[in-house]
Write a protein that holds these residues in place. Sequence first.
Motif, PDB file in Angstrom:
ATOM      1  N   SER A 122     -26.330  -7.866  69.995  1.00  0.00           N
ATOM      2  CA  SER A 122     -25.402  -8.987  70.132  1.00  0.00           C
ATOM      3  C   SER A 122     -26.159 -10.276  69.843  1.00  0.00           C
ATOM      4  O   SER A 122     -27.384 -10.326  69.945  1.00  0.00           O
ATOM      5  N   TYR A 161     -21.178 -10.572  73.724  1.00  0.00           N
ATOM      6  CA  TYR A 161     -21.097  -9.408  74.602  1.00  0.00           C
ATOM      7  C   TYR A 161     -21.090  -9.921  76.042  1.00  0.00           C
ATOM      8  O   TYR A 161     -22.074 -10.468  76.528  1.00  0.00           O
ATOM      9  N   THR A 212     -21.802  -6.474  68.408  1.00  0.00           N
ATOM     10  CA  THR A 212     -20.869  -7.575  68.588  1.00  0.00           C
ATOM     11  C   THR A 212     -21.626  -8.902  68.589  1.00  0.00           C
ATOM     12  O   THR A 212     -22.838  -8.936  68.847  1.00  0.00           O
ATOM     13  N   LYS A 213     -20.920  -9.974  68.308  1.00  0.00           N
ATOM     14  CA  LYS A 213     -21.548 -11.296  68.374  1.00  0.00           C
ATOM     15  C   LYS A 213     -21.644 -11.783  69.815  1.00  0.00           C
ATOM     16  O   LYS A 213     -22.664 -12.305  70.245  1.00  0.00           O
TER      17      LYS A 213
END
Length: 363
Positions: free
Chosen positions: A237, A221, A218-219
Amino acid sequence: MNKRVRKRIAIIAIGMICVGSIMTYIGYLLGGSKDISLNIKDGLIINSSKERYKETISLDEFNSIDVECNTNIEFLKSDKYELEFDVPQNSGKISYYIKEGKLFLKQDIERGVNFNFDLGVEKNNSEKGYIKIYAPKEMKSKELKITSRFGNITVDGLDASGTINMNMNNGKLNASNIKAQNINVSNKYGGVKLENINCNGLDVTLNNGKYIGNNVSTKNYTLRNSYGNNDLSNSKSEILNIDIKNGELNIDSMNGGNANIVNNYGKVYANALQTNDLKMNLTNGNAEINGEFKGTSEINSKYGNVLINTSLNKEDYDYDIKSDFGKIKINDKQYEKQAERNEGSSNILKVKLNNGDANLNFK
């Protein structure tokens, strides 16, 4: 009414409650229900799992889901759209409909205020009940919203173009193989396990429970946990924010990007952690972090030892290590109060301890 009379009434009332509890348990041993509900509107109710809402229904096509329930719920891949449920009637009637491609499902709450308790006997899944929602593997979901008051949530295999919201009051969440734009999870009492997750933003909030996040990409978190241990592994992330009030933090094989970690009470252990910038604030607990720390890394601790093993060379860092009450050791060389290096290196490491030992090892 004098004190003596009131005291006698209280003793009699307590005795009646004890006798009632014994009789209820005897009733269970003779085959009675395991559950009791005290409802302010209806009084004491003995719940019978024999009276149930049970049905399997074929559904029209849908691409979004909005669920509000009081029991275990599962989202499963299939070759058709289908709804299946089997729940005790005292857990609430189930209603559902599809509008503009969205499945709405709601389980009612019984009127009045309920205080539910059991006799300490484990129930099997058939007694607890379940709701299962089936959808084809190729279904692209726009959004998913789940509100669970009491019960576990299981999601396996979901591709959502929008946001997934899962809000729980009491139960466990097990979600795996999910793609979405954003995923928001909150759980008051119970654990959360996420595995094989791919999303733009992940926000997880727990009040009391263990968190496990494995293979999360994910970008952004974000993890908050008031009481419970936390395990993050094989994840990456661009921005990582972790805030733990009371519990351990274990990280294994993670690229955290710009990481901000706070832990008030509990140990921190990180293995194969990569960061571009790192801020770590610890109140009470030892920390051991192993990995590659680029950019500026700042670690502050009030009570506890800090051990840092970096895969970079000593020449790659400028550093400033301080400890008010504790020892400082860098590559087995001891220092008093402070050790620093300022040679214009591209990476900076700052460690400030109030009470604890600092141990720093370079490659």
